[in-house]
Design an enzyme around this catalytic site. Structure first.
Site, PDB file in Angstrom:
ATOM      1  N   ASP A 136     -33.454 -29.141   8.564  1.00  0.00           N
ATOM      2  CA  ASP A 136     -33.630 -30.514   8.084  1.00  0.00           C
ATOM      3  C   ASP A 136     -32.366 -30.900   7.316  1.00  0.00           C
ATOM      4  O   ASP A 136     -32.060 -30.308   6.280  1.00  0.00           O
ATOM      5  CB  ASP A 136     -34.861 -30.601   7.177  1.00  0.00           C
ATOM      6  CG  ASP A 136     -35.267 -32.039   6.880  1.00  0.00           C
ATOM      7  OD1 ASP A 136     -34.617 -32.950   7.413  1.00  0.00           O
ATOM      8  OD2 ASP A 136     -36.224 -32.237   6.117  1.00  0.00           O
ATOM      9  N   ASP A 146     -31.969 -35.747  12.652  1.00  0.00           N
ATOM     10  CA  ASP A 146     -31.582 -34.822  11.585  1.00  0.00           C
ATOM     11  C   ASP A 146     -32.545 -33.647  11.402  1.00  0.00           C
ATOM     12  O   ASP A 146     -32.498 -32.971  10.375  1.00  0.00           O
ATOM     13  CB  ASP A 146     -31.475 -35.583  10.265  1.00  0.00           C
ATOM     14  CG  ASP A 146     -32.792 -36.208   9.836  1.00  0.00           C
ATOM     15  OD1 ASP A 146     -33.644 -36.458  10.710  1.00  0.00           O
ATOM     16  OD2 ASP A 146     -32.973 -36.448   8.635  1.00  0.00           O
ATOM     17  N   GLU A 147     -33.384 -33.395  12.394  1.00  0.00           N
ATOM     18  CA  GLU A 147     -34.410 -32.362  12.218  1.00  0.00           C
ATOM     19  C   GLU A 147     -34.712 -31.689  13.554  1.00  0.00           C
ATOM     20  O   GLU A 147     -34.795 -32.359  14.584  1.00  0.00           O
ATOM     21  CB  GLU A 147     -35.677 -33.013  11.653  1.00  0.00           C
ATOM     22  CG  GLU A 147     -36.791 -32.060  11.312  1.00  0.00           C
ATOM     23  CD  GLU A 147     -38.028 -32.778  10.789  1.00  0.00           C
ATOM     24  OE1 GLU A 147     -38.996 -32.088  10.441  1.00  0.00           O
ATOM     25  OE2 GLU A 147     -38.027 -34.035  10.739  1.00  0.00           O
TER      26      GLU A 147
END
Length: 449
Positions: free
Chosen positions: A11, A105-106
């Protein structure tokens, strides 16, 4: 059950805001808020410096300005975020072919499917995660938080345990020690409404859920939800890491603890959901033609409304404005308990001319056309120009920079580039012919071999 913490969850920390801090030297270490800048906008991401003041994602921009008036308020630059995301995902694919992106973003990574799969233990996984975090920082200048465990559930919880810039590896056999003290909201599927039902039943922690009989959870939440939650509370999660899903649609939704009755609040929530939906769409490298609104009323009646565009899009402004039009057709007087935004009819490209279909987005300042003078030829009329805070620009004399703000016929630009020193600020007429929109400049580390 796996015998090594071979599932990793990554993350990126305050991703959009962190990218802007690295890309704009004058914002390093400052409060940065990215989102819709207009009166109806919502916060997409706030830097940790802004979070100190209580600013968080999904908050209205108006409230964020009241809490943190000195922050830099910027419109999103998805082209740059996608570029940075691609760099991060490439590093993850070096660890394993099984990478499951959840957003820009993960992502989850199955380390057991990679080159280190046969030698994994807690110490080895920790070393891999330490090296990954260092590689990401070297390649992008950004920090991330990483969790690793024997399941997706525990890996995601672990990545949240030490944010920002953290690392947590859950050794096999210690899962219960990690899970038991957590609040029930830590489990996927437990939103505000479900959490409130469980709290009223005296079930506050994961340990409470694990101890109660499954039939009680089924009575409270229904068969599917009750059973699923009882399994997760026991730490049992056999979900595999799935790469390259061939999804037919992308959607996000939220259930609210208290029914929403204010149309302005509903609009803000839909703006936030639209941004999240586009995030997932772009993470999958897709676009779509059909925009879908889902709404569940106070009486649990569910309805959907949809609109099919003339071509596929992945533009947040188009999705947002379409969802607003659909929501305007729905009576919300009795209250709304769930809202959802989806995109279907997926394609692998976006039709860029749809960018203008929604008109100016939040934060864009548009100069009104002057009153037409029949004696002035059309070619002499000033061109309509819009600038949004954070937008990339290029000036014939001063080079690349970004918009700090605009209005009353003027636009203020700071001239600086990633990796340089904080730049000077200059102000121009909003129609200055020497100033034009620019392209995002890659972060310096992206050019490293």
């Amino acid at each position: 059950m796996r015998h090594a913490p071979g599932i990793l969850h990554l993350d990126m920390d305050a991703f959009y805001a962190s990218v802007e801090q690295v890309a704009k030297p004058s914002l390093a270490g400052k409060a940065v808020i990215v989102g819709g800048i207009g009166a109806r906008g919502v916060v997409a991401t706030a830097s940790y410096q802004a979070r100190v003041f209580g600013v968080h994602s999904a908050m209205s921009i108006g409230e964020a300005r009241r809490r943190c008036p000195n922050a830099a308020f910027l419109s999103p630059r998805f082209a740059l975020y996608r570029q940075v995301s691609d760099t991060v995902m490439e590093l993850l694919h070096r660890l394993s072919p099984l990478v499951e992106p959840l957003s820009l973003d993960e992502a989850f990574v199955d380390l057991e499917a990679g080159p280190h799969g046969g030698t994994l233990d807690t110490e080895r996984v920790t070393a891999i995660a330490v090296r990954l975090r260092a590689d990401i920082h070297a390649a992008t200048g950004l920090t991330c938080s990483v969790g690793a465990a024997t399941s997706k559930l525990l890996a995601k919880i672990a990545s949240e345990a030490d944010k920002p810039d953290g690392l947590c590896v859950v050794a096999p056999g210690t899962e219960r020690a990690m899970l038991d003290p957590l609040p029930v909201r830590a489990l996927p599927g437990v939103g505000p409404a479900t959490g409130d039902v469980l709290r009223r039943a005296g079930l506050d922690t994961v340990a409470d859920l694990a101890a109660v009989d499954e039939s009680e959870l089924v009575r409270l939440l229904g068969q599917a939800h009750g059973h699923g939650l009882h399994v997760l509370a026991a730490g049992l999660d056999a979900r595999p890491v799935v790469a390259d899903r061939d999804a037919k649609s992308v959607s996000v939704e939220d259930t609210f603890a208290t029914d929403l009755v204010d149309r302005e609040r509903i609009s803000r929530e839909l703006d936030r959901l639209s941004i999240r939906c586009v995030e997932r769409l772009r993470a999958a490298g897709r676009s779509g033609r059909t925009i879908v609104l889902k709404l569940r009323r106070y009486d649990f009646g569910t309805l959907t409304r949809s609109e099919t565009l003339r071509g596929p899009t992945d533009d947040p402004g188009v999705v947002r404005e379409t969802i607003r039009r659909l929501a305007a057709q729905v009576d919300v007087t009795g209250g709304v308990r769930l809202l959802g935004v989806g995109v279907s009819g997926l394609a692998d490209f976006a039709q860029q001319d749809l960018f203008g279909a929604a008109g100016p987005g939040p934060g864009e300042v548009v100069e009104e056309d002057p009153v037409s003078d029949p004696e002035v030829p059309a070619a002499a009329e000033p061109e309509r120009v819009s600038w949004s805070p954070g937008q990339d620009v290029l000036h014939e004399e001063f080079g690349p920079g970004w918009v700090q703000g605009s209005g009353v016929g003027r636009v203020t630009v700071r001239f600086e580039v990633p990796g340089g020193r904080p730049g000077r600020v200059r102000t121009f007429a909003i129609t200055d012919p020497a100033l034009r929109p620019g392209e995002p400049i890659p972060l310096p580390a992206l050019d490293r071999g």
